[in-house]
Enzyme design. Structure first.
Site, PDB file in Angstrom:
ATOM      1  N   GLU A  25       4.566  56.559  -2.881  1.00 42.86           N
ATOM      2  CA  GLU A  25       3.788  56.939  -1.686  1.00 42.86           C
ATOM      3  C   GLU A  25       2.296  57.036  -1.977  1.00 42.86           C
ATOM      4  O   GLU A  25       1.872  57.047  -3.138  1.00 42.86           O
ATOM      5  CB  GLU A  25       4.297  58.260  -1.103  1.00 42.86           C
ATOM      6  N   VAL A 107       5.899  60.918   2.701  1.00 42.36           N
ATOM      7  CA  VAL A 107       7.274  60.552   2.342  1.00 42.36           C
ATOM      8  C   VAL A 107       7.944  59.857   3.535  1.00 42.36           C
ATOM      9  O   VAL A 107       8.572  58.796   3.378  1.00 42.36           O
ATOM     10  CB  VAL A 107       8.072  61.800   1.902  1.00 42.36           C
ATOM     11  N   LYS A 160       8.160  72.341  -3.198  1.00 40.14           N
ATOM     12  CA  LYS A 160       7.343  73.479  -3.607  1.00 40.14           C
ATOM     13  C   LYS A 160       7.735  74.706  -2.807  1.00 40.14           C
ATOM     14  O   LYS A 160       8.085  74.607  -1.629  1.00 40.14           O
ATOM     15  CB  LYS A 160       5.874  73.189  -3.321  1.00 40.14           C
TER      16      LYS A 160
HETATM   17  N1  PSU Z   1       4.379  68.160  -1.187  1.00 38.71           N
HETATM   18  C1  PSU Z   1       3.882  68.027  -2.431  1.00 38.71           C
HETATM   19  N2  PSU Z   1       2.984  67.038  -2.682  1.00 38.71           N
HETATM   20  C2  PSU Z   1       2.576  66.167  -1.700  1.00 38.71           C
HETATM   21  C3  PSU Z   1       3.131  66.312  -0.388  1.00 38.71           C
HETATM   22  C4  PSU Z   1       4.020  67.314  -0.177  1.00 38.71           C
HETATM   23  O1  PSU Z   1       4.226  68.801  -3.306  1.00 38.71           O
HETATM   24  O2  PSU Z   1       1.747  65.282  -1.974  1.00 38.71           O
HETATM   25  C5  PSU Z   1       2.729  65.334   0.684  1.00 38.71           C
HETATM   26  C6  PSU Z   1       3.774  64.207   0.794  1.00 38.71           C
HETATM   27  O3  PSU Z   1       3.128  63.016   1.172  1.00 38.71           O
HETATM   28  C7  PSU Z   1       4.659  64.692   1.935  1.00 38.71           C
HETATM   29  C8  PSU Z   1       3.644  65.330   2.846  1.00 38.71           C
HETATM   30  O4  PSU Z   1       5.370  63.664   2.588  1.00 38.71           O
HETATM   31  O5  PSU Z   1       2.739  65.993   1.961  1.00 38.71           O
HETATM   32  C9  PSU Z   1       4.268  66.284   3.827  1.00 38.71           C
HETATM   33  O6  PSU Z   1       3.313  66.681   4.755  1.00 38.71           O
HETATM   34  P1  PSU Z   1       3.781  67.476   6.060  1.00 38.71           P
HETATM   35  O7  PSU Z   1       4.322  68.776   5.531  1.00 38.71           O
HETATM   36  O8  PSU Z   1       2.553  67.645   6.877  1.00 38.71           O
HETATM   37  O9  PSU Z   1       4.848  66.645   6.710  1.00 38.71           O
END
Ligand code: PSU
Ligand code: MN
Length: 306
Positions: A25, A107, A160
């Site tokens: 990604e 993702v 996380k």
């Molecule tokens: N969590 C991580 N590292 C990241 C992301 C999430 O530990 O880089 C990034 C990934 O690209 C994930 C996105 O798909 O954040 C999720 O964002 P949201 O919660 O806004 O959907």
């Protein structure tokens, strides 16, 4: 579809020949790590996939094209532009593509483009999930819905603890997404190997991962599979320290009124700030570890007949 999708020559050749390909990604490059470590890591991850015998396909939207396989210049561009690049999840694709714009793929979007290209395995660091407090904010990452609908295996290091891990698992269960622990019965929590939550199944070999994914798809169940691969012991962090940083980051984000798509990038950056460079070093190592497992699994899938 041809007018939207743009495969690099190496990715195209590998897919045509039935060789193993691993999707990667790009939000992790633009929003997940600071420059220049983000670019260095992205290139190292690609190299790790190659060393394991697969072809890396880093995914992004560039000039309105859905790209699988980026040049070094394109990776450098996304890394340097950082948070100024649009973080592109499923809902962002229509307008970005129509405008001929750029987007770093989350993702969810990486899964969509991987599937359009015919790539079955994808390696990243952590996925989005159900945020703490989602019972009032309704902040649930589109990554989970994508895992429910798009047939791609996502290899990550768990999620996380900026998220509510228990609710994230409940959501995935409701949506029928298998959550596998690679060599573990416990869901890893990204920086640490343990979370206190159980995965659905423990699997110990890439061959069995490939067999489970194949069965899922051949039965027509659809949807993806989440493989959680614990951070190597040597790089795992002290849970007390990392959890204190996470709690502080969440408190700060609430005080500042951060919401929507800014939440995850804010929390990632704040946790990194609060833990100095240590969390970044761990983050890099776990991504490399996931890239190796994804490549081995893509190899196993390519060896079994399609
Ligand atoms: N969590 C991580 N590292 C990241 C992301 C999430 O530990 O880089 C990034 C990934 O690209 C994930 C996105 O798909 O954040 C999720 O964002 P949201 O919660 O806004 O959907
Ligand atoms: Mn969100």
């Amino acid at each position: 579809m041809k007018e939207y999708l743009d495969l690099s020559p190496a990715v195209k050749a590998a897919l045509l020949a039935g060789e193993p390909v691993v999707a990667l990604e790009s939000t992790i490059i633009s929003h997940g790590m600071p420059y220049p470590q983000n670019v260095e890591t992205a290139l190292r991850v690609e190299e790790t996939v190659r060393e394991a015998g697969a072809v890396p396909a880093t995914i992004a939207v560039i000039g309105g094209k859905l790209k699988a396989g980026l040049t070094h210049d394109e990776i450098e561009y996304l890394g340097k532009k950082g948070q100024a690049v649009t973080k592109a999840s499923r809902r962002d694709l229509p307008v970005l593509v129509a405008r001929g714009a750029d987007g770093a793929t989350t993702v969810a979007t990486t899964m969509i483009i991987a599937h359009l290209a015919g790539i079955r395995v994808f390696a990243t660091g952590g996925i989005g999930g159900v945020h703490r407090g989602a019972e009032t904010t309704m902040d649930i990452s589109a990554d989970l819905e994508e895992l429910a609908r798009t047939p791609v295996m996502v290899v990550c290091a768990g999620a996380k603890a900026i998220l509510d891990l228990g609710l994230t698992l409940e959501y995935l269960e409701t949506k029928g997404v298998p959550v596998i622990g690679f060599g573990t019965e416990e869901l890893p929590a990204f920086y640490t190997r343990k979370s206190g939550f159980k995965v659905d199944y423990r699997i110990d070999t890439p061959e069995e991962l490939a067999a489970a994914f194949r069965a899922q798809q051949e039965m027509g169940l659809g949807g993806g599979m989440l493989v959680t691969n614990p951070i190597p012991e040597a790089y795992s962090m002290d849970p007390v320290r990392i959890n204190a940083a996470i709690d502080q980051a969440i408190e700060d984000s609430r005080r500042l009124g951060i919401h929507g798509k800014e939440t995850t990038p804010y929390l990632l950056a704040r946790v990194k700030e609060l833990t100095g460079g240590d969390s970044l070093a761990s983050n890099i190592q776990l991504v490399l570890n996931n890239a190796r497992l994804a490549a081995r699994t893509a190899l196993a899938l390519a060896r079994q007949p399609r």
